[in-house]
Design a protein around this motif. Structure first.
Motif, PDB file in Angstrom:
ATOM      1  N   MET A   1       2.099 -11.592  -6.666  1.00  0.00           N
ATOM      2  CA  MET A   1       2.569 -10.266  -6.248  1.00  0.00           C
ATOM      3  C   MET A   1       1.761  -9.210  -6.983  1.00  0.00           C
ATOM      4  SD  MET A   1       4.692  -8.230  -4.646  1.00  0.00           S
ATOM      5  CE  MET A   1       5.434  -6.598  -4.766  1.00  0.00           C
ATOM      6  N   LEU A   2       0.967  -8.442  -6.234  1.00  0.00           N
ATOM      7  CA  LEU A   2       0.159  -7.366  -6.800  1.00  0.00           C
ATOM      8  C   LEU A   2       0.512  -6.092  -6.052  1.00  0.00           C
ATOM      9  CD1 LEU A   2      -3.177  -9.376  -6.880  1.00  0.00           C
ATOM     10  CD2 LEU A   2      -1.613  -8.993  -8.779  1.00  0.00           C
ATOM     11  N   CYS A   3       0.889  -5.056  -6.796  1.00  0.00           N
ATOM     12  CA  CYS A   3       1.521  -3.907  -6.149  1.00  0.00           C
ATOM     13  C   CYS A   3       1.149  -2.599  -6.828  1.00  0.00           C
ATOM     14  CB  CYS A   3       3.037  -4.101  -6.189  1.00  0.00           C
ATOM     15  SG  CYS A   3       3.996  -2.740  -5.478  1.00  0.00           S
ATOM     16  N   ILE A   4       0.987  -1.579  -6.016  1.00  0.00           N
ATOM     17  CA  ILE A   4       0.862  -0.203  -6.500  1.00  0.00           C
ATOM     18  C   ILE A   4       2.164   0.514  -6.165  1.00  0.00           C
ATOM     19  CG2 ILE A   4      -0.296   2.002  -6.134  1.00  0.00           C
ATOM     20  CD1 ILE A   4      -2.898   0.471  -5.733  1.00  0.00           C
TER      21      ILE A   4
ATOM     22  N   LYS B   1      -3.539   8.887   3.747  1.00  0.00           N
ATOM     23  CA  LYS B   1      -3.502   7.705   4.623  1.00  0.00           C
ATOM     24  C   LYS B   1      -4.694   6.785   4.362  1.00  0.00           C
ATOM     25  CE  LYS B   1      -2.895   6.182   9.390  1.00  0.00           C
ATOM     26  NZ  LYS B   1      -3.921   5.117   9.291  1.00  0.00           N
ATOM     27  N   PRO B   2      -5.916   7.319   4.197  1.00  0.00           N
ATOM     28  CA  PRO B   2      -7.023   6.408   3.864  1.00  0.00           C
ATOM     29  C   PRO B   2      -6.776   5.636   2.574  1.00  0.00           C
ATOM     30  CG  PRO B   2      -7.888   8.512   4.602  1.00  0.00           C
ATOM     31  CD  PRO B   2      -6.411   8.678   4.468  1.00  0.00           C
ATOM     32  N   ALA B   3      -6.128   6.281   1.593  1.00  0.00           N
ATOM     33  CA  ALA B   3      -5.817   5.589   0.336  1.00  0.00           C
ATOM     34  C   ALA B   3      -4.808   4.472   0.579  1.00  0.00           C
ATOM     35  CB  ALA B   3      -5.277   6.578  -0.690  1.00  0.00           C
ATOM     36  N   LYS B   4      -3.780   4.763   1.375  1.00  0.00           N
ATOM     37  CA  LYS B   4      -2.782   3.740   1.689  1.00  0.00           C
ATOM     38  C   LYS B   4      -3.414   2.584   2.454  1.00  0.00           C
ATOM     39  CE  LYS B   4       0.953   7.164   2.077  1.00  0.00           C
ATOM     40  NZ  LYS B   4       1.879   7.832   3.016  1.00  0.00           N
ATOM     41  N   ASP B   5      -4.272   2.918   3.414  1.00  0.00           N
ATOM     42  CA  ASP B   5      -4.925   1.875   4.211  1.00  0.00           C
ATOM     43  C   ASP B   5      -5.815   0.989   3.344  1.00  0.00           C
ATOM     44  OD1 ASP B   5      -3.688   2.865   6.462  1.00  0.00           O
ATOM     45  OD2 ASP B   5      -5.429   4.012   7.154  1.00  0.00           O
ATOM     46  N   LEU B   6      -6.483   1.603   2.364  1.00  0.00           N
ATOM     47  CA  LEU B   6      -7.343   0.830   1.472  1.00  0.00           C
ATOM     48  C   LEU B   6      -6.529  -0.190   0.681  1.00  0.00           C
ATOM     49  CD1 LEU B   6     -10.075   0.294   0.060  1.00  0.00           C
ATOM     50  CD2 LEU B   6      -9.468   2.104  -1.554  1.00  0.00           C
TER      51      LEU B   6
ATOM     52  N   LEU C   1      -2.691  -5.877  -0.967  1.00  0.00           N
ATOM     53  CA  LEU C   1      -1.753  -5.475  -2.008  1.00  0.00           C
ATOM     54  C   LEU C   1      -0.515  -4.847  -1.389  1.00  0.00           C
ATOM     55  CD1 LEU C   1      -4.255  -3.742  -4.466  1.00  0.00           C
ATOM     56  CD2 LEU C   1      -3.655  -6.158  -4.317  1.00  0.00           C
ATOM     57  N   GLU C   2       0.584  -4.909  -2.116  1.00  0.00           N
ATOM     58  CA  GLU C   2       1.796  -4.220  -1.690  1.00  0.00           C
ATOM     59  C   GLU C   2       1.740  -2.766  -2.164  1.00  0.00           C
ATOM     60  OE1 GLU C   2       4.016  -5.424   0.253  1.00  0.00           O
ATOM     61  OE2 GLU C   2       3.404  -7.533   0.217  1.00  0.00           O
ATOM     62  N   LEU C   3       2.333  -1.872  -1.375  1.00  0.00           N
ATOM     63  CA  LEU C   3       2.386  -0.460  -1.735  1.00  0.00           C
ATOM     64  C   LEU C   3       3.817   0.043  -1.565  1.00  0.00           C
ATOM     65  CD1 LEU C   3       1.034   2.273  -2.450  1.00  0.00           C
ATOM     66  CD2 LEU C   3       0.680   2.601   0.011  1.00  0.00           C
ATOM     67  N   PHE C   4       4.383   0.556  -2.656  1.00  0.00           N
ATOM     68  CA  PHE C   4       5.663   1.256  -2.610  1.00  0.00           C
ATOM     69  C   PHE C   4       5.371   2.713  -2.929  1.00  0.00           C
ATOM     70  CE2 PHE C   4       7.161  -2.969  -2.669  1.00  0.00           C
ATOM     71  CZ  PHE C   4       8.463  -2.953  -2.187  1.00  0.00           C
ATOM     72  N   TYR C   5       5.972   3.601  -2.157  1.00  0.00           N
ATOM     73  CA  TYR C   5       5.539   4.996  -2.223  1.00  0.00           C
ATOM     74  C   TYR C   5       6.730   5.942  -2.104  1.00  0.00           C
ATOM     75  CZ  TYR C   5       3.442   9.334  -0.482  1.00  0.00           C
ATOM     76  OH  TYR C   5       3.086  10.641  -0.292  1.00  0.00           O
ATOM     77  N   ILE C   6       6.823   6.880  -3.054  1.00  0.00           N
ATOM     78  CA  ILE C   6       7.855   7.926  -3.002  1.00  0.00           C
ATOM     79  C   ILE C   6       7.159   9.258  -2.737  1.00  0.00           C
ATOM     80  CG2 ILE C   6       9.682   9.124  -4.276  1.00  0.00           C
ATOM     81  CD1 ILE C   6      10.055   6.615  -5.935  1.00  0.00           C
TER      82      ILE C   6
END
Length: 316
Positions: free
Chosen positions: A127-130, A138-143, A149-154
């Motif tokens: 499990m590797l996550c930002i 959006k380009p950052a999220k897509d990268l 990797l998993e991405l959790f975002y507030i």
């Protein structure tokens, strides 16, 4: 003339100081408590710079990669770790706050590179996550997602509003001058000095807004990542033979017998160890000695058994 330089420098860094204040709050009062609870719910040991351990006195959470570099991570989950013993790394997280959207793709590239290095080194790092807050393009999220990797975002709005609800303004127009930024930073620092519980109350406000689903969602994602068990193992004796195994136990029986090692009669041969997981991930390490091969498989076996125990417990 020379005496005005420190004032100018202080004002010029006011925006950075304010960002650092919010970033430290997000890591300590939001990300770390959440991730710590998630780890404990899965019988894993959570580690961060906020967790003091006798086996890691330096403060930073450091792990070596394949290139011999030692990289620090914000939060790591360990299997079998204790206050006195480093365990096997099974998850790593980078957390940050970004007020502005500029350079967010650069940040995503840097952090995903750090996390990718740990994936290439340890078969147990599943499990590797930002975990990010603020403006994230959006380009950052897509990268991040393109690198597996998993991405959790507030969103930034939620962060700004919970601070405002508790009487602290941390936002300013993009074209604000340095004096205005310095005034905000000074007011925020003063409020925190006068109320030592303020940072926790701001975090509580955020959790009231996010609800219990954030923790449940994170726990489910970590569990799902860990539960994607190996489905195929391959051992290559470099320039000699290719062997495939359908199960972890078959690999272990082969290693335990050591018959193949005796057959080739050369303990200096190099081995390549490849594992395909149920979620499509592939781990591969080359240039291994026989002892390193055995250790990698043993470490992965510990994780497989742990996940199987968690699954059995969930069924009861």
């Amino acid at each position: 003339m020379g005496g005005s330089t420190p004032v100018a420098q202080n004002r010029a860094s006011a925006g950075h100081k304010l960002g650092q204040l919010v970033g430290d709050w997000f890591e300590k009062y939001v990300a770390w408590p959440l991730l710590s609870d998630v780890a404990k719910s899965l019988d894993l040991y959570p580690d961060s710079r906020f967790n003091m351990r006798s086996c890691r006195p330096g403060g930073k959470v450091m792990w070596p990669d394949l290139e011999g570099n030692t990289v620090d991570y914000d939060v790591v989950f360990e299997l079998g770790g204790t206050d006195d013993k480093i365990g096997e790394i099974v998850a790593a997280f980078e957390t940050f706050w970004r007020r502005g959207i500029r350079h967010s793709k650069d940040k995503a590239r840097d952090d995903s590179g750090k996390l990718g290095a740990i994936r290439d080194t340890y078969p147990t790092a599943r499990m590797l996550c930002i975990y990010a807050a603020g403006d994230f393009s959006k380009p950052a999220k897509d990268l991040v997602k393109s690198r597996g990797l998993e991405l959790f975002y507030i969103p930034k709005r939620d962060i700004l509003e919970v601070w405002e609800e508790n009487g602290v303004t941390i936002d300013y127009p993009d074209k604000a001058d340095e004096t205005s930024k310095a005034e905000l930073a000074d007011l925020a620092a003063k409020a925190l000095r006068q109320d030592t519980d303020l940072l926790q109350r701001i975090a509580d406000s955020l959790w009231d807004r996010l609800g219990a689903t954030e923790k449940t969602r994170m726990t489910d994602v970590v569990r799902a990542r860990l539960s994607a068990l190996p489905r195929n193992y391959t051992i290559d004796v470099v320039d000699f033979v290719h062997l495939e195994f359908a199960s972890r136990i078959a690999v272990q029986e082969f290693i335990d017998r050591g018959e193949f090692l005796q057959q080739v009669g050369d303990t200096h041969r190099e081995y390549r160890y490849t594992v395909e997981f149920g979620d499509g991930d592939v781990f591969e390490r080359s240039g291994l000695s026989w002892i390193e091969l055995r250790q990698l498989h043993k470490n992965l076996g510990r994780l497989v058994k742990h996940v199987e125990r968690l699954s059995q417990r969930a069924l009861k």
